[in-house]
Design a protein around this motif. Structure first.
Motif, PDB file in Angstrom:
ATOM      1  N   HIS A 348      37.780  48.072  42.066  1.00 27.87           N
ATOM      2  CA  HIS A 348      36.493  47.387  41.921  1.00 27.87           C
ATOM      3  C   HIS A 348      36.665  46.052  41.214  1.00 27.87           C
ATOM      4  CE1 HIS A 348      32.558  46.542  39.963  1.00 27.87           C
ATOM      5  NE2 HIS A 348      32.096  46.960  41.141  1.00 27.87           N
ATOM      6  N   ASP A 349      37.448  46.032  40.133  1.00 22.97           N
ATOM      7  CA  ASP A 349      37.677  44.779  39.401  1.00 22.97           C
ATOM      8  C   ASP A 349      38.377  43.741  40.279  1.00 22.97           C
ATOM      9  OD1 ASP A 349      36.463  45.765  37.161  1.00 22.97           O
ATOM     10  OD2 ASP A 349      38.329  46.195  36.077  1.00 22.97           O
ATOM     11  N   LEU A 350      39.352  44.181  41.033  1.00 26.74           N
ATOM     12  CA  LEU A 350      40.091  43.249  41.895  1.00 26.74           C
ATOM     13  C   LEU A 350      39.184  42.631  42.953  1.00 26.74           C
ATOM     14  CD1 LEU A 350      43.420  45.250  42.390  1.00 26.74           C
ATOM     15  CD2 LEU A 350      43.239  42.966  41.383  1.00 26.74           C
ATOM     16  N   THR A 351      38.315  43.440  43.548  1.00 24.39           N
ATOM     17  CA  THR A 351      37.477  42.941  44.639  1.00 24.39           C
ATOM     18  C   THR A 351      36.284  42.135  44.146  1.00 24.39           C
ATOM     19  OG1 THR A 351      36.316  45.079  44.661  1.00 24.39           O
ATOM     20  CG2 THR A 351      38.126  44.770  46.243  1.00 24.39           C
ATOM     21  N   THR A 352      35.672  42.555  43.041  1.00 19.62           N
ATOM     22  CA  THR A 352      34.453  41.879  42.577  1.00 19.62           C
ATOM     23  C   THR A 352      34.721  40.716  41.628  1.00 19.62           C
ATOM     24  OG1 THR A 352      34.202  43.493  40.777  1.00 19.62           O
ATOM     25  CG2 THR A 352      33.051  43.955  42.857  1.00 19.62           C
ATOM     26  N   LYS A 353      35.654  40.871  40.729  1.00 24.44           N
ATOM     27  CA  LYS A 353      35.930  39.817  39.739  1.00 24.44           C
ATOM     28  C   LYS A 353      36.891  38.755  40.260  1.00 24.44           C
ATOM     29  CE  LYS A 353      35.255  42.662  35.582  1.00 24.44           C
ATOM     30  NZ  LYS A 353      35.901  43.167  34.329  1.00 24.44           N
ATOM     31  N   TYR A 354      37.821  39.178  41.115  1.00 24.78           N
ATOM     32  CA  TYR A 354      38.900  38.260  41.495  1.00 24.78           C
ATOM     33  C   TYR A 354      39.033  38.054  43.011  1.00 24.78           C
ATOM     34  CZ  TYR A 354      40.158  39.108  36.646  1.00 24.78           C
ATOM     35  OH  TYR A 354      40.132  39.202  35.274  1.00 24.78           O
ATOM     36  N   SER A 355      38.034  38.474  43.765  1.00 22.37           N
ATOM     37  CA  SER A 355      37.960  38.207  45.213  1.00 22.37           C
ATOM     38  C   SER A 355      39.172  38.700  45.990  1.00 22.37           C
ATOM     39  CB  SER A 355      37.775  36.695  45.465  1.00 22.37           C
ATOM     40  OG  SER A 355      36.629  36.214  44.805  1.00 22.37           O
ATOM     41  N   THR A 356      39.788  39.767  45.501  1.00 28.72           N
ATOM     42  CA  THR A 356      40.911  40.357  46.227  1.00 28.72           C
ATOM     43  C   THR A 356      40.386  41.116  47.438  1.00 28.72           C
ATOM     44  OG1 THR A 356      42.180  40.583  44.191  1.00 28.72           O
ATOM     45  CG2 THR A 356      42.882  41.918  46.051  1.00 28.72           C
ATOM     46  N   LYS A 357      41.043  40.923  48.583  1.00 27.90           N
ATOM     47  CA  LYS A 357      40.676  41.652  49.782  1.00 27.90           C
ATOM     48  C   LYS A 357      41.716  42.746  50.057  1.00 27.90           C
ATOM     49  CE  LYS A 357      38.359  37.769  52.052  1.00 27.90           C
ATOM     50  NZ  LYS A 357      38.343  36.890  53.256  1.00 27.90           N
ATOM     51  N   PHE A 358      41.252  43.869  50.547  1.00 29.95           N
ATOM     52  CA  PHE A 358      42.150  44.958  50.922  1.00 29.95           C
ATOM     53  C   PHE A 358      42.122  45.101  52.433  1.00 29.95           C
ATOM     54  CE2 PHE A 358      41.672  45.679  46.487  1.00 29.95           C
ATOM     55  CZ  PHE A 358      42.830  46.325  46.085  1.00 29.95           C
ATOM     56  N   VAL A 359      43.299  44.958  53.054  1.00 29.99           N
ATOM     57  CA  VAL A 359      43.399  44.973  54.510  1.00 29.99           C
ATOM     58  C   VAL A 359      44.383  46.049  54.945  1.00 29.99           C
ATOM     59  CG1 VAL A 359      42.904  42.497  54.640  1.00 29.99           C
ATOM     60  CG2 VAL A 359      45.284  43.277  54.524  1.00 29.99           C
TER      61      VAL A 359
END
Length: 623
Positions: A348-359
């Motif tokens: 959650h932190d990676l995707t919401t705070k740092y715009s990390t995408k999981f592919v």
């Protein structure tokens, strides 16, 4: 001058087994290994077998290391499924060859050579030290001299020392064989080139995807269009938390139609079935806001890197029975739900705070390659020279018969026989070729593995034919029709195999090992009988430059390879066939840049090739 009874040269599984066996017989042995740590230079596909042949005896890994191996060795998975796939584009036809895999076998484990050989080395070193020997790593043997009745070994790093006998376990490009003239360098017709990548995949996902438990493993072989019209095929073996995926091809087939090894392994990785096997959830870092100060950008970069490291490590443990247990036993988490919640929080932190995408993609950890001897063609009939005994790959001994691929167990068996022969010679104080060498050669020539390299086993053939009985005979073609009919008949099989063995492999192999067998027939099988496999993504395959950049080296300023004829056709083909593109063509001459070498020896036939100096060169993390 320091003196030892026996020097074992080479710290692979065969050399280590020789040292352990010598010690168990109460003999003093010292093992010389070029890598900084034992295991760092070793590569295998690979499956380590323990065999129980119906005729004769072999020495297995558990015979050498005892109950410790069964309970403590860092093997990956017990292979319980063995499947052959015929491929054509997005269609796959599969044949279950588990019966052939289990034939005369106690077990077969998938293994990674760095951790396994490190473990072998620990056991063998402790045993050897009790006899006044041990393991000396980071040392490269430069020369062997016979003078005044003594055998003297010279190295690049140590003072010369004297021994009574030598076991050469220094691999397919044995420098000991080369410097002594014990045999010629193997030709492309006698070798396979193997290239492999290690792909990261969590344990529980492997279990679900391959329909196995953590106590089980699967091996998958591939033929057809994945070969890019070469004689050979691909493999995929499940490890504990990784996959070993690679391609193995006749070197002479590659010489006739050169393709980069990098392309050959990519062809397998792009097969839709393989893509679905190896896919995973992969994070892609988001762009850092350029409006932030440099200091803030650095903070964000470090924060993301730290979170990604935590996510990978914690997720890997969460998707493993033993991993979850370790985390709970350590006191970091009370239960599995807490671990899951933490993994999701990091996500959650990676995707919401740092715009990390999981592919959907795959994660490649290591690229490697090696040459493998074809024992049917190149095994040494006299695997000795003076007081030197050659074992495993150094003696050209490997079993490659269609889907039957064995090498590690053959080398271990050779090593025990060599140690036994030397122990006998120590007790008689006779190290002559006629006494020690001939005794060892006779032992090797009479063992069941050598029989496999000489003859077709009709019982193994029956298992293979029974597994493929659904294959329409017209697909196989008129070239093989009569042979298949004879072999398929229980009454006639014995006669047919007996006649074939009278002809010998030399006459049979051109018929069996052909593009028709490895490419055309599998493709037609897949087209006519195969299932269509749909893939949900396109993997982001690494370039060869990226693969080399991910490897670990201790670069040597001194090249361990010297090109003998820069204009030869053989060397020009190395521009493509070198797995790490160490060669290039300038003004019609082949030039070498040795720094990226992974020491596979593909170029050894027409170069002054040797292993790097002690501790230098490639350092494999998995192997």
């Amino acid at each position: 001058m320091e003196k030892f009874d026996v020097a074992v040269i080479g710290g692979g599984s065969a050399g280590l087994a020789a040292l352990q066996q010598l010690s168990s017989l109460g003999k003093q042995g010292v093992l010389i290994e070029g890598g900084k740590n034992v295991g760092s230079k070793n590569v295998s596909g690979g499956i380590l077998y323990s065999k129980k042949p119906k005729n004769g005896k072999v020495y297995n890994v558990e015979d050498v290391y005892g109950e410790q191996f069964i309970h403590d060795a860092p093997v990956e998975r017990l292979i319980t499924k063995y499947i052959l796939h015929a491929t054509s584009k997005d269609k796959v036809y599969s044949i279950d060859l588990t019966g052939a895999h289990k034939y005369q076998a106690n077990f077969g484990y998938s293994v990674l050579m760095n951790p396994l050989n490190s473990w072998f080395a620990q056991i063998a070193s402790e045993s050897a030290e009790k006899q006044g020997g041990g393991i000396v790593s980071g040392v490269h043997v430069r020369n062997i001299l016979w003078q005044d009745g003594r055998t003297v070994i010279e190295t690049d790093e140590l003072k010369e020392f004297e021994v009574k006998a030598i076991i050469a376990a220094d691999g397919v490009n044995s420098e000991i064989a080369d410097m002594t003239g014990a045999r010629q360098k193997f030709s492309p017709e006698e070798l396979y080139q193997g290239v492999k990548v290690i792909v990261k995949l969590p344990e529980d996902i492997i279990n679900e995807r391959f329909e196995i438990t953590s106590e089980e493993g699967a091996a998958h072989l591939f033929a057809g269009d994945v070969t890019l019209d070469h004689i050979g095929g691909g493999f995929l073996y499940t490890n504990r938390g990784t996959l070993s995926i690679g391609a193995v091809y006749h070197l002479d087939s590659l010489m006739s139609k050169p393709r980069e090894p990098n392309e050959l392994v990519n062809a397998l990785l792009l097969n839709p079935l393989v893509k679905e096997f190896m896919k995973d959830e992969v994070p892609i870092k988001g762009e850092i806001d350029k409006n932030l100060s440099k200091e803030e950008q650095i903070k964000v970069r470090f924060a993301v890197s730290k979170l990604l490291k935590s996510w990978y490590e914690l997720r890997s443990e969460y998707f493993s029975v033993q991993g979850r247990k370790r985390l709970i036993d350590s006191g970091r988490f009370k239960n599995e739900q807490e671990i899951k919640d933490k993994v999701e929080a990091i996500y959650h932190d990676l995707t919401t705070k740092y715009s990390t995408k999981f592919v959907t993609d795959y994660v490649e950890l290591e690229y490697s390659a090696k040459l493998v001897p074809d024992g049917k063609r190149c095994r040494m009939k006299r695997p000795y020279f003076k007081n030197i005994l050659f074992v495993g790959d150094a003696a050209g001994r490997g079993i490659f018969i269609g889907p039957k691929i064995e090498g590690l167990n053959v080398g271990i068996d050779d090593a025990v026989r060599a140690a036994n022969a030397i122990a006998r010679s120590i007790e008689r104080n006779n190290f002559s070729s006629d006494y020690m060498g001939e005794f060892y050669a006779k032992s090797v020539q009479e063992n069941p593995y050598t029989r496999d390299m000489r003859e077709i086993d009709k019982d193994y053939l029956k298992i293979f034919l029974d597994a493929s009985k659904e294959v329409p005979r017209e697909i196989i073609g008129s070239r093989y029709g009569t042979i298949i009919r004879l072999m398929s008949s229980g009454t006639l099989r014995g006669l047919a195999v007996g006649f074939a063995n009278m002809l010998g492999y030399d006459r049979l192999l051109p018929l069996v090992e052909s593009e028709e067998t490895y490419v055309q027939v599998p493709m037609e099988l897949a087209e006519r009988l195969g299932k269509r496999i749909s893939s949900t993504y396109t993997p982001s395959l690494l370039t060869i430059a990226q693969r080399v950049a991910n490897l670990k080296y201790d670069d040597d300023s001194v090249s361990h390879i010297r090109v003998l004829n820069p204009r030869s056709e053989f060397m020009k083909k190395m521009v493509l066939l070198c797995p790490t593109n160490c060669y290039n063509l300038e003004n019609d001459e082949v030039m070498l840049q040795h720094e990226g070498c992974i020491e596979c020896g593909t170029c050894a036939k027409e170069t002054a090739w040797k292993h790097p100096r002690g501790e230098k060169g490639i350092i494999f993390q998995y192997g």
